[in-house]
Design a protein around this motif. Structure first.
Motif, PDB file in Angstrom:
ATOM      1  N   TYR A 111       0.847  -1.190   0.000  1.00 12.95           N
ATOM      2  CA  TYR A 111       0.000   0.000   0.000  1.00 12.95           C
ATOM      3  C   TYR A 111       0.880   1.236   0.000  1.00 12.95           C
ATOM      4  CZ  TYR A 111      -3.686  -3.195   1.517  1.00 12.95           C
ATOM      5  OH  TYR A 111      -4.574  -4.232   1.592  1.00 12.95           O
ATOM      6  N   LYS A 113       0.844   5.442   1.103  1.00 11.89           N
ATOM      7  CA  LYS A 113       0.169   6.317   2.052  1.00 11.89           C
ATOM      8  C   LYS A 113       0.823   7.694   2.003  1.00 11.89           C
ATOM      9  CE  LYS A 113      -0.599   6.641   7.010  1.00 11.89           C
ATOM     10  NZ  LYS A 113      -0.281   6.043   8.297  1.00 11.89           N
ATOM     11  N   GLU A 119      -5.042   5.079   2.393  1.00 11.90           N
ATOM     12  CA  GLU A 119      -4.100   4.045   1.958  1.00 11.90           C
ATOM     13  C   GLU A 119      -4.633   3.446   0.667  1.00 11.90           C
ATOM     14  OE1 GLU A 119      -3.596   1.060   4.937  1.00 11.90           O
ATOM     15  OE2 GLU A 119      -2.804   2.469   6.386  1.00 11.90           O
ATOM     16  N   LYS A 120      -3.707   3.157  -0.261  1.00 15.75           N
ATOM     17  CA  LYS A 120      -4.124   2.638  -1.552  1.00 15.75           C
ATOM     18  C   LYS A 120      -3.284   1.413  -1.908  1.00 15.75           C
ATOM     19  CE  LYS A 120      -5.210   4.326  -6.128  1.00 15.75           C
ATOM     20  NZ  LYS A 120      -5.309   5.544  -6.921  1.00 15.75           N
ATOM     21  N   LEU A 121      -3.952   0.309  -2.239  1.00 12.25           N
ATOM     22  CA  LEU A 121      -3.271  -0.903  -2.683  1.00 12.25           C
ATOM     23  C   LEU A 121      -2.663  -0.642  -4.052  1.00 12.25           C
ATOM     24  CD1 LEU A 121      -2.684  -3.970  -2.250  1.00 12.25           C
ATOM     25  CD2 LEU A 121      -4.818  -4.388  -3.482  1.00 12.25           C
TER      26      LEU A 121
END
Length: 182
Positions: A111, A113, A119-121
């Motif tokens: 992820y 941030k 938060e982004k996969l």
């Protein structure tokens, strides 16, 4: 007559889409370039589950894209940033305290941030069996909002392939593809 109209319409769409590619190429003030990031991390496996993910401590990247863009050309800045995407992600085995290798990691997610962003996969790996390296698959997500600031970090979470108690040291190698336009 219907075929002529259909052919004319298809030709028009082809010309319009080709013109867009030409315009985007002209607007690229710099050729796309890579910004690498590497760090060595230690992942403790004392409480890593074989059925759920366990997070490792957050990895501060603090990549200053404004400075990286200025290294390429002093006339441009973060304001000219058009796109940031994960280009590559590999993890290489360095060492471990009890002799386990990377094949103890079955699945992993990465992820990104940054402040004021969720938060982004951005990458994952499933069913890993390689003891020496892991190559993640990127989901080709646009990451521009995570690099508008130089306060950015990565979070890796792992699922074990078997119960294990160890601390594995690994080298994380990433690369981000940057596009800058007028």
């Amino acid at each position: 007559m219907k075929k002529l109209t259909l052919l004319t319409g298809m030709l028009f769409l082809f010309i319009v889409s080709s013109c867009r590619d030409v315009v985007n190429t002209v607007l690229d003030v710099l050729p796309p370039f890579d910004v690498p990031f590497s760090t060595t991390i230690e992942v403790p496996f004392a409480a890593v589950s074989t059925t759920s993910y366990t997070r490792a401590p957050e990895l501060e990247m603090n990549i200053d894209l404004d400075a990286k863009i200025k290294e390429q050309n002093q006339n441009f800045s973060i304001n000219n940033l058009k796109s940031v995407k994960l280009n590559a992600l590999t993890v290489e085995y360095v060492s471990s305290q009890l002799g386990n290798k990377l094949d103890v990691i079955k699945n992993a997610n990465l992820y990104i941030k940054s402040p004021n962003q969720p938060e982004k996969l951005i990458a994952s790996v499933q069913n890993n069996t390689n003891p020496n390296s892991i190559t993640f698959s990127s989901n080709d997500a646009e990451l521009i909002d995570y690099f508008r600031t130089n306060k950015n970090s990565l979070i890796i979470e792992v699922m074990a392939s078997r119960p294990s108690t160890d601390v594995i040291k690994m080298k994380l190698n990433t690369g981000f593809k940057i596009r800058v336009q007028l």
